[in-house]
Motif scaffolding. Structure first.
Motif, mmCIF file in Angstrom:
data_model
loop_
_atom_site.group_PDB
_atom_site.id
_atom_site.type_symbol
_atom_site.label_atom_id
_atom_site.label_comp_id
_atom_site.label_asym_id
_atom_site.label_seq_id
_atom_site.Cartn_x
_atom_site.Cartn_y
_atom_site.Cartn_z
ATOM 1 N N ILE A 163 0.711 -1.161 0.281
ATOM 2 C CA ILE A 163 0.127 -0.113 -0.072
ATOM 3 C C ILE A 163 0.548 1.358 0.026
ATOM 4 O O ILE A 163 1.956 1.752 0.638
ATOM 5 C CB ILE A 163 -0.815 0.167 1.011
ATOM 6 C CG1 ILE A 163 -2.049 -1.420 1.415
ATOM 7 C CG2 ILE A 163 -1.861 1.477 1.387
ATOM 8 C CD1 ILE A 163 -2.638 -1.523 -0.088
ATOM 9 N N MET B 74 -3.820 -0.329 -4.279
ATOM 10 C CA MET B 74 -5.131 0.067 -3.346
ATOM 11 C C MET B 74 -5.875 -0.607 -4.502
ATOM 12 O O MET B 74 -5.504 -0.163 -6.341
ATOM 13 C CB MET B 74 -5.512 1.362 -3.124
ATOM 14 C CG MET B 74 -5.204 1.574 -1.824
ATOM 15 S SD MET B 74 -6.485 0.600 -0.657
ATOM 16 C CE MET B 74 -5.666 1.271 1.212
ATOM 17 N N VAL B 75 -6.721 -1.417 -4.283
ATOM 18 C CA VAL B 75 -7.886 -2.402 -5.205
ATOM 19 C C VAL B 75 -9.346 -1.892 -5.009
ATOM 20 O O VAL B 75 -9.352 -2.043 -3.734
ATOM 21 C CB VAL B 75 -8.102 -3.998 -5.960
ATOM 22 C CG1 VAL B 75 -8.591 -4.362 -6.061
ATOM 23 C CG2 VAL B 75 -6.023 -3.736 -6.104
ATOM 24 N N GLN C 52 -16.792 -5.630 7.453
ATOM 25 C CA GLN C 52 -16.171 -7.113 8.216
ATOM 26 C C GLN C 52 -14.774 -7.300 7.777
ATOM 27 O O GLN C 52 -14.084 -6.078 7.606
ATOM 28 C CB GLN C 52 -17.064 -7.736 7.040
ATOM 29 C CG GLN C 52 -18.462 -7.805 7.533
ATOM 30 C CD GLN C 52 -19.383 -8.994 6.180
ATOM 31 O OE1 GLN C 52 -17.985 -9.976 5.324
ATOM 32 N NE2 GLN C 52 -20.443 -8.788 5.477
ATOM 33 N N PRO C 53 -14.553 -8.429 9.112
ATOM 34 C CA PRO C 53 -12.749 -8.745 8.543
ATOM 35 C C PRO C 53 -12.132 -9.011 6.888
ATOM 36 O O PRO C 53 -13.385 -9.218 6.313
ATOM 37 C CB PRO C 53 -13.075 -9.827 9.758
ATOM 38 C CG PRO C 53 -14.198 -9.607 10.056
ATOM 39 C CD PRO C 53 -15.272 -9.385 9.305
ATOM 40 N N THR D 16 -11.720 -6.535 5.196
ATOM 41 C CA THR D 16 -12.575 -5.416 3.369
ATOM 42 C C THR D 16 -11.368 -4.302 3.392
ATOM 43 O O THR D 16 -11.640 -4.069 3.572
ATOM 44 C CB THR D 16 -13.841 -5.411 4.571
ATOM 45 O OG1 THR D 16 -13.900 -4.758 5.366
ATOM 46 C CG2 THR D 16 -14.850 -6.170 3.772
ATOM 47 N N TYR E 257 -15.093 -7.623 -0.923
ATOM 48 C CA TYR E 257 -14.945 -7.443 -1.993
ATOM 49 C C TYR E 257 -15.464 -8.411 -3.449
ATOM 50 O O TYR E 257 -15.896 -9.601 -3.407
ATOM 51 C CB TYR E 257 -13.583 -7.965 -2.010
ATOM 52 C CG TYR E 257 -12.381 -6.662 -1.479
ATOM 53 C CD1 TYR E 257 -11.883 -5.633 -2.060
ATOM 54 C CD2 TYR E 257 -11.535 -6.962 -0.658
ATOM 55 C CE1 TYR E 257 -11.382 -4.539 -1.433
ATOM 56 C CE2 TYR E 257 -11.368 -5.896 0.441
ATOM 57 C CZ TYR E 257 -10.678 -4.691 -0.218
ATOM 58 O OH TYR E 257 -10.528 -3.471 0.531
ATOM 59 N N ILE F 119 -5.968 -8.222 -6.121
ATOM 60 C CA ILE F 119 -4.885 -7.743 -4.524
ATOM 61 C C ILE F 119 -4.347 -9.045 -4.932
ATOM 62 O O ILE F 119 -3.382 -9.284 -4.196
ATOM 63 C CB ILE F 119 -6.239 -7.748 -3.538
ATOM 64 C CG1 ILE F 119 -6.830 -6.857 -3.498
ATOM 65 C CG2 ILE F 119 -5.412 -7.646 -2.150
ATOM 66 C CD1 ILE F 119 -8.093 -6.299 -2.389
ATOM 67 N N ARG G 32 -7.576 -12.905 3.502
ATOM 68 C CA ARG G 32 -6.526 -13.103 3.819
ATOM 69 C C ARG G 32 -5.844 -14.267 4.184
ATOM 70 O O ARG G 32 -4.956 -14.483 3.765
ATOM 71 C CB ARG G 32 -6.600 -12.398 5.405
ATOM 72 C CG ARG G 32 -5.478 -11.952 5.999
ATOM 73 C CD ARG G 32 -5.337 -11.886 7.083
ATOM 74 N NE ARG G 32 -5.807 -9.674 7.300
ATOM 75 C CZ ARG G 32 -6.458 -9.479 8.654
ATOM 76 N NH1 ARG G 32 -6.834 -10.236 9.524
ATOM 77 N NH2 ARG G 32 -6.507 -8.335 8.530
HETATM 78 N N1 LIG Z 1 -8.272 -2.429 -1.683
HETATM 79 C C1 LIG Z 1 -6.796 -3.466 -1.261
HETATM 80 N N2 LIG Z 1 -6.031 -2.957 -2.340
HETATM 81 C C2 LIG Z 1 -5.540 -3.510 -1.939
HETATM 82 N N3 LIG Z 1 -4.909 -4.501 -0.818
HETATM 83 C C3 LIG Z 1 -5.826 -4.561 0.015
HETATM 84 C C4 LIG Z 1 -6.897 -4.011 0.002
HETATM 85 N N4 LIG Z 1 -7.820 -4.580 1.107
HETATM 86 C C5 LIG Z 1 -7.279 -5.080 1.229
HETATM 87 N N5 LIG Z 1 -6.127 -5.434 0.861
HETATM 88 C C6 LIG Z 1 -4.750 -6.478 1.219
HETATM 89 O O1 LIG Z 1 -5.857 -7.122 2.383
HETATM 90 C C7 LIG Z 1 -5.131 -7.872 3.352
HETATM 91 C C8 LIG Z 1 -6.032 -8.154 4.383
HETATM 92 O O2 LIG Z 1 -6.640 -6.650 4.805
HETATM 93 P P1 LIG Z 1 -6.691 -5.615 5.669
HETATM 94 O O3 LIG Z 1 -5.607 -6.425 7.397
HETATM 95 O O4 LIG Z 1 -6.412 -4.572 5.661
HETATM 96 O O5 LIG Z 1 -8.371 -6.000 6.601
HETATM 97 P P2 LIG Z 1 -9.393 -5.418 7.471
HETATM 98 O O6 LIG Z 1 -10.639 -4.884 7.234
HETATM 99 O O7 LIG Z 1 -8.002 -4.580 8.478
HETATM 100 O O8 LIG Z 1 -8.973 -6.673 8.177
HETATM 101 P P3 LIG Z 1 -9.070 -6.944 10.317
HETATM 102 O O9 LIG Z 1 -11.090 -7.052 10.386
HETATM 103 O O10 LIG Z 1 -9.426 -8.358 10.183
HETATM 104 O O11 LIG Z 1 -8.329 -6.700 11.220
HETATM 105 C C9 LIG Z 1 -3.978 -6.926 4.120
HETATM 106 O O12 LIG Z 1 -2.912 -7.642 3.425
HETATM 107 C C10 LIG Z 1 -4.318 -5.906 2.649
HETATM 108 O O13 LIG Z 1 -2.935 -5.343 2.791
#
Ligand SMILES: Nc1ncnc2c1ncn2[C@@H]1O[C@H](COP(=O)(O)OP(=O)(O)OP(=O)(O)O)[C@@H](O)[C@H]1O
Length: 475
Positions: free
Chosen positions: A25, A43-44, A75-76, A78, A370, A378, A408
């Protein structure tokens, strides 16, 4: 600690760059009118959330965010952490980003408010400007004397640093050339930076730090191998020795730890910093305020990201309420995947488990699950980031796994599949590697199913459904 004597030690802290979960990122991927590009800066997708984060960025730049915080609800997996990281990266390379999970704050070693205070100070950067005596020039030659013992056939390994090692370094500018005598420490520092003739380097006279500025343009046609990222610079002009303004960026927490008498700066690596006394912080704040007035330092507010914010209790929320009013406060971004749930430490329930007075301060952004296309993109970016070559079939399979399990989990499989590929001496990750690691490592759904099937064989098994998972935002 009348002076912040040991500040110089912080210069030696090399930040360890590694491939982390969010290292791909590099920003929010917005265009000049703050619209989110489909895929940019790592970012996507997640377009509305990124656009909203862009508006927050504008509020921050205009200094209008004070007293407010951002809540990312979704949600987790996302991309909540990714978005917070994107905000920090968009604010500039020097902007500190500190991330904690609320449950980490409840440790046995630190009180929760101390842990929060440390987290806040990790997200406040200080840019310190200093005048330093620098020797800057192009390396003409480095010669290291062969120690006598080695010449006499000593058994010491050739690469080892002999304490008494000496040598000479010839440096030049366009106007002059000088030979410097080298001691063991300097020889080691030059070796670490892999300095060779033709490099343009800067030596900090006080700390002995060696910085490679690039390769001299005059030597660009040399036969010696240079990588694709080699930077070419001009041979410096004028005197070899000059006074220069150098800028160090550290966080307030780093200054705290380095100056706290009980902790050495190594505590920064172990994270085992213990409580930092209030008077140490007061002295540091006074000193930093003095430096700011004298124009020697600036404060760089960073981003503090607190995940699972529903795990904070009512006392933590009152701490946050107060901390947001501080003029050095970082940008606070909190995240949760909970719906309506109880506020920890009370009998009340509220949205996201956050007390109403704190909710009132929040700008809320929601993140959405997603699409398959987003997941594929991603995963593509992550393969690049981890330097993993993967066949098109394998990517299709991995995307399918990502859709059916979680993003993840699919990201985790990239590294393990690459190892499986390496083991069979392959170069490109194929479907067989993905299936192999998919069988070796269970995702949450399969693991839960396994637990249900074999529950009688586990100790302290609880009947499923009793856990308070009913208020999460997960479907
Ligand atoms: N829009 C995006 N573009 C690129 N990479 C992404 C994007 N969204 C998530 N990722 C990647 O996907 C993985 C999981 O996302 P992330 O940890 O940010 O989710 P989270 O919503 O914080 O999860 P949690 O609620 O479990 O903490 C990470 O490696 C993150 O960098």
């Amino acid at each position: 600690m009348a002076e912040l004597k040991r500040l110089s030690e912080s210069r030696d802290l090399t930040r360890i760059e590694r491939i982390g979960a969010h290292s791909h990122i590099r920003g929010l991927g917005l265009d000049s009118s703050l619209e989110a590009r489909d895929a940019s800066e790592g970012m996507v997708g997640q377009l509305p959330a990124r656009k909203a984060a862009g508006l927050i960025l504008q509020l921050i730049r205009q200094g209008k965010i004070a007293g407010r915080a951002v809540l990312l609800a979704g949600q987790p997996g996302t991309g909540k952490t990714a978005l917070a990281m994107g905000i920090a990266k968009s604010l500039g390379a020097e902007t500190p980003f500190a991330s904690v999970a609320a449950s980490e704050l409840f440790s046995l070693d630190l009180s929760k408010t101390e842990a929060l205070r440390q987290a806040f100070r990790r997200a406040i950067g200080v840019r310190i400007k200093e005048e330093a005596e620098i020797i800057e020039g192009e390396v003409v030659e480095i010669s290291i004397d062969r120690p006598l013992s080695a010449a006499a056939g000593s058994s010491a390994p050739s690469g080892a640093t002999a304490p008494g090692k000496t040598g000479r370094l010839t440096l030049k500018t366009t106007d002059m050339e000088t030979v410097y005598e080298l001691g063991g420490k300097m020889i080691e520092a030059l070796g670490k930076e892999k300095v060779q003739s033709g490099d343009v380097i800067a030596l900090d006279k006080a700390s002995g730090k060696v910085t490679k500025l690039g390769r001299s343009i005059g030597r660009s046609r040399d036969y010696d191998a240079v990588g694709p990222h080699t930077k070419f610079v001009k041979c410096p002009e004028g005197e070899l020795q000059k006074r220069k303004e150098v800028v160090h960026c550290v966080t307030l927490h780093e200054i705290d730890v380095i100056n706290s008498r009980t902790q050495g700066f190594l505590a920064l690596f172990t994270g085992d910093t213990g409580e930092i006394r209030a008077e140490v912080r007061e002295q540091i704040d006074t000193k930093v305020a003095e430096w700011r007035e004298e124009g020697k330092a600036d404060i760089v507010p960073g981003v503090l990201f607190i995940d699972e914010v529903h795990m904070l209790d009512i006392e933590c929320f009152s701490f946050l309420n107060r901390a947001l009013e501080n003029d050095m406060a970082p940008i606070l971004v909190i995240a949760t995947n909970r719906g309506i749930t109880s506020i920890r430490g009370t009998n009340y329930r509220s949205p996201h488990g956050i007390p109403p007075d704190f909710l009132d301060r929040l700008l809320i952004i929601t993140t959405q699950p997603y699409t398959e296309d987003d997941i594929r993109k991603i995963l593509d970016i992550r393969c690049d980031e981890e330097d993993v070559e993967m066949s098109a079939d394998a990517k299709v399979l991995l995307t399918k796994i990502g859709v059916e399990t979680s993003l993840r989990y699919a990201i985790h499989l990239i590294t393990s599949a690459a190892l499986a590929c390496q083991k069979r001496k392959g170069k490109v990750v194929e479907m067989e590697d993905i299936s192999r690691v998919y069988q070796l490592f269970l995702d949450v759904k399969r693991s839960t199913q396994y637990l249900m099937e074999y529950q009688s064989q586990y100790m302290f098994n609880e009947v499923p459904g009793e856990a308070d998972g009913d208020d999460t935002m997960q479907s």
